[in-house]
Design a protein around this motif. Structure first.
Motif, PDB file in Angstrom:
ATOM      1  N   ARG A 275       9.157 -72.978 -53.248  1.00 29.81           N
ATOM      2  CA  ARG A 275       9.950 -73.384 -52.175  1.00 29.81           C
ATOM      3  C   ARG A 275      11.264 -72.784 -52.123  1.00 29.81           C
ATOM      4  N   ARG A 276      11.283 -71.383 -52.641  1.00 25.25           N
ATOM      5  CA  ARG A 276      12.356 -70.465 -52.349  1.00 25.25           C
ATOM      6  C   ARG A 276      12.500 -70.001 -50.983  1.00 25.25           C
ATOM      7  N   LYS A 277      11.559 -70.039 -50.443  1.00 26.18           N
ATOM      8  CA  LYS A 277      11.441 -69.316 -49.177  1.00 26.18           C
ATOM      9  C   LYS A 277      10.842 -70.355 -48.239  1.00 26.18           C
ATOM     10  N   GLY A 278      10.957 -70.336 -47.017  1.00 25.35           N
ATOM     11  CA  GLY A 278      10.379 -71.209 -46.062  1.00 25.35           C
ATOM     12  C   GLY A 278       9.038 -70.399 -45.600  1.00 25.35           C
ATOM     13  N   THR A 279       8.287 -70.980 -44.648  1.00 25.35           N
ATOM     14  CA  THR A 279       7.074 -70.444 -44.052  1.00 25.35           C
ATOM     15  C   THR A 279       7.560 -69.410 -43.092  1.00 25.35           C
ATOM     16  N   ASN A 280       8.671 -69.327 -42.764  1.00 22.69           N
ATOM     17  CA  ASN A 280       9.221 -68.235 -41.845  1.00 22.69           C
ATOM     18  C   ASN A 280       9.016 -66.869 -42.537  1.00 22.69           C
ATOM     19  N   ALA A 281       8.958 -67.034 -43.789  1.00 29.31           N
ATOM     20  CA  ALA A 281       8.591 -65.545 -44.640  1.00 29.31           C
ATOM     21  C   ALA A 281       7.326 -65.238 -44.545  1.00 29.31           C
ATOM     22  N   LEU A 282       6.405 -65.883 -44.058  1.00 29.22           N
ATOM     23  CA  LEU A 282       4.965 -65.898 -43.998  1.00 29.22           C
ATOM     24  C   LEU A 282       4.340 -65.742 -42.758  1.00 29.22           C
TER      25      LEU A 282
END
Length: 239
Positions: free
Chosen positions: A213-220
């Motif tokens: 949870r350091r990055k959101g799913t927008n990074a995927l």
């Protein structure tokens, strides 16, 4: 990854964390809400202190643990660095197959060596982000971290009330793949991608940071049922 690599990652990531924190221990850490750099340094140092106490045999479990006194900010980084060096020494000298207490199903020093490398690497990323450096974790560390997360953090989290359809993770830079699903028999983890309700693709570092949870799913890059991926991410233990 093997023991020497885990110890190397612990040392290098731990020193990076301290270097990023130097000069402004009051700087906020956006990826750890309500923490500043001093809190991040203290937390990481205290985690190191606990686990080296376990591996050295100073304590046999959390019931015997007494949290150390937090140093003043003027002494915090020196105390942290001394503890980092001692933790690396204790873990490097220990037999990874030796038994010890852990909160996981795996009860050996090898678990601790891996956990301390992964914990410190992610917190080093937190410190880097706090000073504006979004640098990826090394690919071998990230791949090992995704595997560790799926093997141990899912079972440590709150089990979902309903089944979670198969979620696939694809590392675009290393070509590693994983899948995870949950039913009445518990979590099922595999290193192959089966027909999936949702597939998340990204470099291994972004996959690991999204799991933590350091990055959101927008990074995927997500295909399939995004809600299935969200449910999967919600149940894991990330404290």
């Amino acid at each position: 990854m093997d023991t020497p690599r885990y110890i190397s990652v612990l040392r290098l990531s731990g020193e990076d964390l301290a270097s990023f924190a130097e000069g402004d221990l009051g700087r906020p850490v956006p990826s750890c809400p309500e923490w500043d750099m001093a809190d991040l340094v203290w937390h990481t140092a205290e985690v190191h202190y606990f686990w080296r106490s376990i591996v050295s045999g100073a304590i046999t479990g959390p019931d015997e643990y007494t949290e150390p006194e937090r140093p003043d900010e003027g002494e915090l980084l020196a105390w942290y660095r001394d503890g980092l060096a001692e933790t690396a020494r204790v873990l490097a000298d220990a037999d990874p197959s030796a038994g010890c207490w852990t909160w996981a199903s795996r009860k050996d020093v090898g678990f601790v060596q891996r956990r301390m490398a992964q914990e410190t690497a992610v917190h080093s990323w937190d410190a880097a982000m706090a000073v504006g450096h979004d640098r990826p974790l090394p690919s071998d560390v990230a791949v090992d971290g995704v595997s560790e997360f799926l093997e141990h953090m899912l079972s440590a989290g709150t089990h979902p009330e309903e089944p979670v359809g198969n979620v696939a993770l694809r590392s675009t830079d290393t070509r590693d793949v994983w899948s995870a699903s949950f039913d009445e028999k518990g979590w099922r983890i595999a290193r192959t991608v089966e027909p999936a309700a949702a597939t998340a693709s990204a470099p291994a570092s972004d996959l690991l940071l999204a799991l933590w949870r350091r990055k959101g799913t927008n990074a995927l890059e997500v295909t399939g049922d995004a809600d299935a991926l969200a449910r999967f991410l919600d149940v894991a233990e990330t404290e």
